[in-house]
Design a protein around this motif. Structure first.
Motif: not given
Length: 193
Positions: A98-105, A167-177
């Protein structure tokens, strides 16, 4: 003489003050940025949703019926899927918690193909439209033209049904908001490619 000396002292103090202000203003901040509380998405990103609809329409024009088997997935649902083949029955289908997949975002979908009898298949050689080209490859080509990245191109674990727009964002980027910029929501690609 006293006035000259006072003027010289004031001039020197002014220069020191300017130097101090310049030094502290231009010095890189050593403070870490404050973490923003950004809520997790609860649905597919509008651009991904629009492009998914375009993909389905383009494929239909070529006699291919695309079925979206998964799109937005909550972190809780992702954790359940991750447990499959590990602590619950079934085959392992993901390496992402959970939180590590682009599906989650809301930035990924999974697809399959539908046969004339209504069966859903993941057969990458299937040719419903009879043009001697695998429908799967045709769909992937259309998806890439719409801006999707395909999980079948990944090194290591291949996820053939997976399409994403990061959109050029990594999972870490997404996890950081971080989230895709609003300007990316207005991006338009041709629908007839």
């Amino acid at each position: 003489m006293k006035l000259k000396r006072i003027g010289s002292i004031l001039f020197t103090l002014t220069l020191v003050l300017i130097f101090i202000l310049f030094y502290f203003d231009s010095k890189p901040s050593t403070e870490l940025p404050k973490k923003q509380s950004v809520s997790m998405p609860t649905e597919l990103n509008p651009v991904v949703k629009e492009r998914t609809e375009q993909l389905i329409q383009q494929a239909a024009k070529k006699g291919i019926v695309v079925v979206i088997t998964d799109s937005f997935r909550s972190a809780e649902d992702q954790d359940k899927l991750y447990e499959q083949g590990r602590t619950t029955d079934g085959n392992i289908v993901t390496n992402a918690k959970g939180g590590e997949s682009y599906h989650n975002y809301g930035l990924a979908i999974d697809f399959a193909l539908e046969t004339p009898s209504g069966d859903v298949v993941w057969d990458r050689e299937y040719d419903r439209n009879g043009n001697a080209k695998a429908d799967w490859a045709e769909v992937v080509k259309m998806a890439k033209a719409l801006g999707f990245e395909w999980g079948g191109d990944w090194k290591g674990f291949k996820d053939y049904p997976h399409l994403e727009m990061n959109f050029g964002l990594t999972i870490a980027d997404l996890q950081n908001g971080e989230r895709p910029a609003d300007s990316s929501l207005t991006a338009d690609l041709e629908t007839d490619q």
